[in-house]
Write a protein that holds these residues in place. Structure first.
Motif, short mmCIF file in Angstrom:
data_model
loop_
_atom_site.label_atom_id
_atom_site.label_comp_id
_atom_site.label_asym_id
_atom_site.label_seq_id
_atom_site.Cartn_x
_atom_site.Cartn_y
_atom_site.Cartn_z
N UNK A 12 -5.57 124.02 2.92
CA UNK A 12 -4.37 123.70 2.14
C UNK A 12 -4.63 123.43 0.82
N UNK A 13 -3.40 123.42 0.16
CA UNK A 13 -3.45 123.46 -1.42
C UNK A 13 -3.18 121.85 -1.72
N UNK A 14 -4.01 121.57 -2.81
CA UNK A 14 -4.11 120.08 -3.41
C UNK A 14 -2.70 119.69 -4.22
N UNK A 48 5.99 112.23 -9.16
CA UNK A 48 6.37 111.40 -7.90
C UNK A 48 6.07 112.45 -6.61
N UNK A 49 5.67 111.95 -5.94
CA UNK A 49 5.60 112.40 -4.22
C UNK A 49 6.64 111.96 -3.15
N UNK A 50 7.05 112.71 -2.66
CA UNK A 50 7.95 111.75 -1.54
C UNK A 50 7.85 112.87 -0.15
N UNK A 51 8.00 112.03 0.83
CA UNK A 51 8.12 113.03 2.08
C UNK A 51 9.08 114.14 2.10
N UNK A 52 10.06 114.07 1.38
CA UNK A 52 11.09 115.04 1.50
C UNK A 52 11.08 116.32 0.37
N UNK A 53 10.03 116.16 -0.65
CA UNK A 53 10.09 117.07 -1.59
C UNK A 53 9.47 118.38 -1.12
N UNK A 54 9.59 119.53 -1.57
CA UNK A 54 8.93 120.77 -1.04
C UNK A 54 7.81 120.95 -1.31
N UNK A 55 6.96 120.35 -1.98
CA UNK A 55 5.66 120.37 -2.41
C UNK A 55 4.61 120.19 -1.52
N UNK A 56 3.28 120.45 -1.73
CA UNK A 56 2.12 120.22 -0.78
C UNK A 56 2.28 118.73 -0.64
N UNK A 57 1.69 118.29 0.67
CA UNK A 57 1.64 116.82 0.98
C UNK A 57 0.17 116.57 1.21
N UNK A 58 -0.77 117.40 0.56
CA UNK A 58 -2.16 117.17 0.79
C UNK A 58 -2.84 116.91 -0.50
N UNK A 59 -4.02 116.25 -0.40
CA UNK A 59 -4.82 116.10 -1.68
C UNK A 59 -6.17 116.29 -1.45
N UNK A 60 -6.87 117.03 -2.42
CA UNK A 60 -8.47 117.22 -1.99
C UNK A 60 -9.22 115.98 -2.45
N UNK A 61 -10.50 116.28 -1.90
CA UNK A 61 -11.40 115.03 -2.30
C UNK A 61 -11.96 114.68 -3.62
N UNK A 62 -11.84 115.75 -4.40
CA UNK A 62 -12.04 115.48 -5.83
C UNK A 62 -10.93 114.70 -6.45
N UNK A 63 -9.83 115.18 -6.27
CA UNK A 63 -8.51 114.65 -6.70
C UNK A 63 -8.47 113.14 -6.13
N UNK A 64 -8.63 113.11 -5.09
CA UNK A 64 -8.71 111.64 -4.28
C UNK A 64 -9.56 110.68 -4.94
N UNK A 65 -10.81 111.23 -5.24
CA UNK A 65 -11.77 110.34 -5.86
C UNK A 65 -11.22 109.84 -7.27
N UNK A 66 -10.52 111.07 -8.08
CA UNK A 66 -10.25 110.50 -9.36
C UNK A 66 -9.08 109.44 -9.22
N UNK A 67 -8.12 109.66 -8.30
CA UNK A 67 -7.02 108.87 -8.02
C UNK A 67 -7.73 107.37 -7.94
N UNK A 68 -8.71 107.35 -7.01
CA UNK A 68 -9.23 105.94 -6.49
C UNK A 68 -9.99 105.31 -7.84
N UNK A 69 -10.53 106.24 -8.58
CA UNK A 69 -11.26 105.63 -9.82
C UNK A 69 -10.15 105.06 -10.80
N UNK A 70 -9.25 105.76 -10.81
CA UNK A 70 -7.82 105.17 -11.92
C UNK A 70 -7.36 103.97 -11.12
N UNK A 71 -7.28 103.94 -9.90
CA UNK A 71 -6.80 102.73 -9.25
C UNK A 71 -7.82 101.57 -9.53
N UNK A 72 -9.35 101.94 -9.26
CA UNK A 72 -9.95 100.70 -9.54
C UNK A 72 -10.00 100.01 -10.98
N UNK A 73 -9.70 101.32 -12.10
CA UNK A 73 -9.71 100.80 -13.26
C UNK A 73 -8.43 100.01 -13.65
N UNK A 74 -7.34 100.46 -13.28
CA UNK A 74 -6.18 99.58 -13.36
C UNK A 74 -6.22 98.23 -12.89
#
Length: 111
Positions: A12-14, A48-74
């Motif tokens: 799938x597409x991230x 912004x993501x939502x269940x109803x938007x028409x864009x992909x609802x998946x995230x790759x491992x690399x982006x998830x790791x970056x998102x989690x790093x951002x979360x830990x930093x904040x």
């Protein structure tokens, strides 16, 4: 194909990097909800993501790791700010804090 119970999908597409990946995590799957992925994306990124938007609802491992790093930093920054505010408040309460805005022409009387 990965376990749909855990929200892992293949091929799938991230949503974030828009690249095709063999293994992605579904943002609104069980694991995605547990990790609060949509809330983190909406809070930390300029999209912004939502269940109803028409864009992909998946995230790759690399982006998830970056998102989690951002979360830990904040979280670390917010925790440090709260600690510093608490220390400042304690100093003010004890009278150890002197404001730079106090009237310079009327210094406190010495005892």
């Amino acid at each position: 194909m990965g376990s749909l119970d855990k929200g892992v999908l293949t091929g799938f597409i991230c949503r974030l990097c828009s690249e095709m990946h063999r293994v992605v995590l579904h943002i609104y799957g069980e694991e995605g909800i547990r990790l609060c992925i949509s809330e983190k994306i909406n809070r930390y990124l300029s999209i912004n993501v939502s269940r109803s938007d028409p864009l992909p609802k998946t995230i790759c491992k690399n982006c998830l790791e970056r998102l989690e790093n951002q979360h830990r930093l904040v979280m670390r920054i917010e925790q440090a700010a709260n600690m510093l505010k608490g220390q400042r408040k304690a100093r003010v309460t004890r009278g150890a804090y002197v404001s730079l805005c106090e009237d310079q022409q009327n210094p406190p009387a010495s005892e």
